[in-house]
Design a protein around this motif. Sequence first.
Motif, PDB file in Angstrom:
ATOM      1  N   GLY A  11      -6.708  -7.484  -0.986  1.00 30.54           N
ATOM      2  CA  GLY A  11      -6.053  -8.409  -1.663  1.00 30.54           C
ATOM      3  C   GLY A  11      -4.564  -8.713  -1.490  1.00 30.54           C
ATOM      4  O   GLY A  11      -3.892  -7.817  -1.165  1.00 30.54           O
ATOM      5  N   ALA A  12      -4.298 -10.049  -1.554  1.00 34.92           N
ATOM      6  CA  ALA A  12      -2.942 -10.388  -1.549  1.00 34.92           C
ATOM      7  C   ALA A  12      -2.453 -11.416  -2.584  1.00 34.92           C
ATOM      8  O   ALA A  12      -3.503 -12.277  -2.800  1.00 34.92           O
ATOM      9  CB  ALA A  12      -2.722 -10.886   0.083  1.00 34.92           C
ATOM     10  N   HIS A  20       0.914  -1.110  -0.144  1.00 37.81           N
ATOM     11  CA  HIS A  20      -0.030   0.077   0.023  1.00 37.81           C
ATOM     12  C   HIS A  20       0.939   1.352   0.060  1.00 37.81           C
ATOM     13  O   HIS A  20       1.967   1.377   0.803  1.00 37.81           O
ATOM     14  CB  HIS A  20      -0.780  -0.113   1.154  1.00 37.81           C
ATOM     15  N   ILE A  21       0.483   2.062  -0.896  1.00 33.36           N
ATOM     16  CA  ILE A  21       1.409   3.484  -1.235  1.00 33.36           C
ATOM     17  C   ILE A  21       1.620   4.073   0.284  1.00 33.36           C
ATOM     18  O   ILE A  21       2.803   4.834   0.374  1.00 33.36           O
ATOM     19  CB  ILE A  21       0.879   4.350  -2.169  1.00 33.36           C
ATOM     20  N   GLU A  22       0.822   4.140   1.252  1.00 31.97           N
ATOM     21  CA  GLU A  22       0.937   5.080   2.444  1.00 31.97           C
ATOM     22  C   GLU A  22       1.945   4.432   3.218  1.00 31.97           C
ATOM     23  O   GLU A  22       2.567   4.763   4.166  1.00 31.97           O
ATOM     24  CB  GLU A  22      -0.436   5.155   3.203  1.00 31.97           C
ATOM     25  N   ARG A  53       4.991   2.621  -9.947  1.00 31.41           N
ATOM     26  CA  ARG A  53       6.479   2.552 -10.295  1.00 31.41           C
ATOM     27  C   ARG A  53       7.220   2.201  -8.860  1.00 31.41           C
ATOM     28  O   ARG A  53       7.988   1.036  -8.635  1.00 31.41           O
ATOM     29  CB  ARG A  53       7.284   3.489 -10.841  1.00 31.41           C
ATOM     30  N   LEU A  54       6.948   2.996  -7.875  1.00 33.18           N
ATOM     31  CA  LEU A  54       7.515   2.578  -6.432  1.00 33.18           C
ATOM     32  C   LEU A  54       7.029   1.226  -5.848  1.00 33.18           C
ATOM     33  O   LEU A  54       7.785   0.459  -5.310  1.00 33.18           O
ATOM     34  CB  LEU A  54       6.873   3.674  -5.488  1.00 33.18           C
ATOM     35  N   HIS A  86      -1.093  -6.315  -1.822  1.00 33.44           N
ATOM     36  CA  HIS A  86      -1.627  -5.221  -2.770  1.00 33.44           C
ATOM     37  C   HIS A  86      -2.751  -4.529  -2.647  1.00 33.44           C
ATOM     38  O   HIS A  86      -3.011  -3.450  -3.510  1.00 33.44           O
ATOM     39  CB  HIS A  86      -1.186  -5.740  -4.243  1.00 33.44           C
ATOM     40  N   GLY A  87      -3.909  -4.972  -2.140  1.00 34.03           N
ATOM     41  CA  GLY A  87      -5.154  -4.329  -1.892  1.00 34.03           C
ATOM     42  C   GLY A  87      -5.976  -4.872  -3.125  1.00 34.03           C
ATOM     43  O   GLY A  87      -5.416  -5.421  -4.098  1.00 34.03           O
TER      44      GLY A  87
END
Length: 319
Positions: A312-313, A234-236, A252-253, A277-278
């Motif tokens: 999700g994973a 998760h981006i946060e 990209r990150l 990844h959600g």
Amino acid sequence: MNIGDKVRLLHGNEEGTITKISGSGRIEIEIEDGFKIPAMKNEVVVIHQTEKEYFGDEKAPAPSEATTLSSSKSQAPEPGLFLSYVPLNDKDLSVHLINNTEKDYLFMASEVFGENSRTLASGNFAAKTSQKIDEKAIPQFEKWPEVFFRFIPINHRAEKTLPAFEKKVKFKASSFFKSQHTAPVTGKKGYLFPLDHQTKTLDINQLNQDLNKENEQQPVEKQFKRPAKEIDLHIEKLADDHEFMSNSEMLRLQMETFEKNLNYAIAAGMDDITFIHGIGNGVLRKEIHKYLSQLGNIKYFQDTQKNRFGYGATLVRIN
């Protein structure tokens, strides 16, 4: 009903921010995970009717009190370089750079269009001053290009040399319209964003020397960091300033973090590793599965443990 209003679907639990309005009565809503959904105006209700109600609460300070990004800790204006969008009317914003530091800078601000760019302003940026660099229309929010900034500190006397730094800014509606504060220096209320916070400069030569020295001192099998069994993408969790990142930069990150930890897991001889990844719009999951399908040293991968994580994973079994 305007761009930036927070709305709730009448026939669902989704809430989000309006990012686009068409003449046919259709709107586009960006929900919290960045996913955009279409809707009709008559299918949503504005949660707060006015901008004041939306950005405040019953315990918020009076409008005359300065509110900064650190207002929960202190009422004093926070030092730093800022980007401020000040409303001119209900449709247009005036864009200002603010230097709330004791140091002068050389600066350049440009809009980026792929491989092309347009310089908005450049020159000397004196301490404790602000400069207007542009105007923006709120109805065109989704078309605002990425903005690139470069700052070079000026030493007028012999003192510590601070590094120059760069910053790229691409806003999401869900974060932009929640960032209303009273700006330092100007004292004007608008949408305020720090440009020098969480900015890290890297000495590439020193980094390479440190890595080479570490590799020379360690056995080959210990040069790889064994990752955790579960990696949250998760981006946060990956970036403190993700609200300034475009969707492509965030993806990209996330993919770089996924690939690095997968490579470490393989090198460390792990049997399996799980990537969280959600659900979102499914783009990250699709890219991960596409990447895994091209590898020869993977036994298999599958969706897993959604009930446990609540989102999700993907489980990866390694040969």
